[in-house]
Every structure is written in structure tokens, then in C-alpha cells.
Design a protein around this motif. Structure first.
Motif, PDB file in Angstrom:
ATOM      1  N   VAL A  33       0.900  -1.072  -0.083  1.00  0.00           N
ATOM      2  CA  VAL A  33      -0.157   0.006   0.079  1.00  0.00           C
ATOM      3  C   VAL A  33       1.034   1.125   0.210  1.00  0.00           C
ATOM      4  CG1 VAL A  33      -1.579   1.384   1.345  1.00  0.00           C
ATOM      5  CG2 VAL A  33      -1.943  -1.257   1.246  1.00  0.00           C
ATOM      6  N   GLY A  34       0.768   2.239  -0.925  1.00  0.00           N
ATOM      7  CA  GLY A  34       1.586   3.206  -1.164  1.00  0.00           C
ATOM      8  C   GLY A  34       0.818   4.292  -0.354  1.00  0.00           C
ATOM      9  N   ILE A  49       5.192   3.660   2.784  1.00  0.00           N
ATOM     10  CA  ILE A  49       4.698   2.455   2.065  1.00  0.00           C
ATOM     11  C   ILE A  49       4.421   1.355   3.218  1.00  0.00           C
ATOM     12  CG2 ILE A  49       7.278   1.336   1.953  1.00  0.00           C
ATOM     13  CD1 ILE A  49       6.054  -0.049  -0.571  1.00  0.00           C
ATOM     14  N   LEU A  50       3.446   0.658   2.986  1.00  0.00           N
ATOM     15  CA  LEU A  50       2.790  -0.562   4.117  1.00  0.00           C
ATOM     16  C   LEU A  50       3.075  -1.860   3.448  1.00  0.00           C
ATOM     17  CD1 LEU A  50       1.327  -1.375   6.444  1.00  0.00           C
ATOM     18  CD2 LEU A  50      -0.554  -1.167   5.395  1.00  0.00           C
ATOM     19  N   CYS A  51       3.886  -2.641   3.891  1.00  0.00           N
ATOM     20  CA  CYS A  51       4.586  -3.951   3.393  1.00  0.00           C
ATOM     21  C   CYS A  51       4.810  -4.708   4.486  1.00  0.00           C
ATOM     22  CB  CYS A  51       5.692  -3.699   2.622  1.00  0.00           C
ATOM     23  SG  CYS A  51       6.361  -5.205   1.585  1.00  0.00           S
ATOM     24  N   CYS A  52       4.144  -6.095   4.133  1.00  0.00           N
ATOM     25  CA  CYS A  52       4.505  -7.160   5.227  1.00  0.00           C
ATOM     26  C   CYS A  52       4.059  -6.977   6.709  1.00  0.00           C
ATOM     27  CB  CYS A  52       5.823  -7.802   4.982  1.00  0.00           C
ATOM     28  SG  CYS A  52       6.217  -8.199   3.346  1.00  0.00           S
ATOM     29  N   GLY A  53       2.959  -6.047   6.804  1.00  0.00           N
ATOM     30  CA  GLY A  53       2.631  -5.876   8.212  1.00  0.00           C
ATOM     31  C   GLY A  53       3.553  -4.549   8.672  1.00  0.00           C
ATOM     32  N   ARG A  54       4.314  -3.957   8.034  1.00  0.00           N
ATOM     33  CA  ARG A  54       4.947  -2.918   8.569  1.00  0.00           C
ATOM     34  C   ARG A  54       4.985  -1.522   7.750  1.00  0.00           C
ATOM     35  NH1 ARG A  54       7.490  -7.546   8.871  1.00  0.00           N
ATOM     36  NH2 ARG A  54       8.482  -8.218  11.071  1.00  0.00           N
ATOM     37  N   LEU A  55       4.706  -0.589   8.226  1.00  0.00           N
ATOM     38  CA  LEU A  55       4.852   0.793   7.811  1.00  0.00           C
ATOM     39  C   LEU A  55       6.129   1.329   7.780  1.00  0.00           C
ATOM     40  CD1 LEU A  55       2.930   3.127   6.410  1.00  0.00           C
ATOM     41  CD2 LEU A  55       2.703   3.965   8.653  1.00  0.00           C
TER      42      LEU A  55
END
Length: 69
Positions: free
Chosen positions: A35-36, A48-54
Motif C-alpha cells: 500500500v503506497g 509504504i505499507l508492506c508485510c505488516g510494517r509501515l
């Protein structure tokens, strides 16, 4: 419609977009499994939100998210 701006950063198709209630940020969900977070005033990626981390745009971890697997 007319293209107002292009935000670069995803590596695959974008399936959804949402603007924050205050109009400052745009969020985009992509097939690249991220999620950008976009700063509309600066016309740049804010995070960026990736793999449960912001992450911030400089790569620093902002927050770990819980609830999704």
C-alpha cells in the motif's frame, strides 16, 4: 478525464486508491502486495505499507501492524 499527476513507485498494477479525509494523502493498493502512502502536497511517496510494517520514504520503520497474516 484528464491526468493531473502520475505517482511512481508500485511495481505492479494498482487496484484501489483512497484519499484521506483531510485531502493530504492518497493511499494506493497494488498487486505488488504493498500500500503506497502519497503526500499530495509534495507529489511524492510519503511511505509504504508492506508485510505488516509501515515504512517512511527513507526506509525507517514507523510501525508494525497487527491483525493480518
Amino acid at each position: 478525464g484528464v491526468c493531473l499527476r502520475t505517482l511512481l513507485g508500485h511495481t505492479d498494477l494498482v487496484f484501489s486508491v483512497c484519499v484521506s479525509a483531510d485531502g493530504k494523502y492518497l493511499y494506493s493498493g497494488s498487486a505488488d502486495k504493498t500500500v503506497g502512502v502519497w503526500d499530495l502536497k509534495e507529489n511524492s511517496r510519503a511511505g509504504i505499507l508492506c508485510c505488516g510494517r509501515l515504512f517512511r520514504k527513507d526506509g525507517a520503520l514507523v510501525r508494525r501492524m497487527k491483525g493480518h497474516t
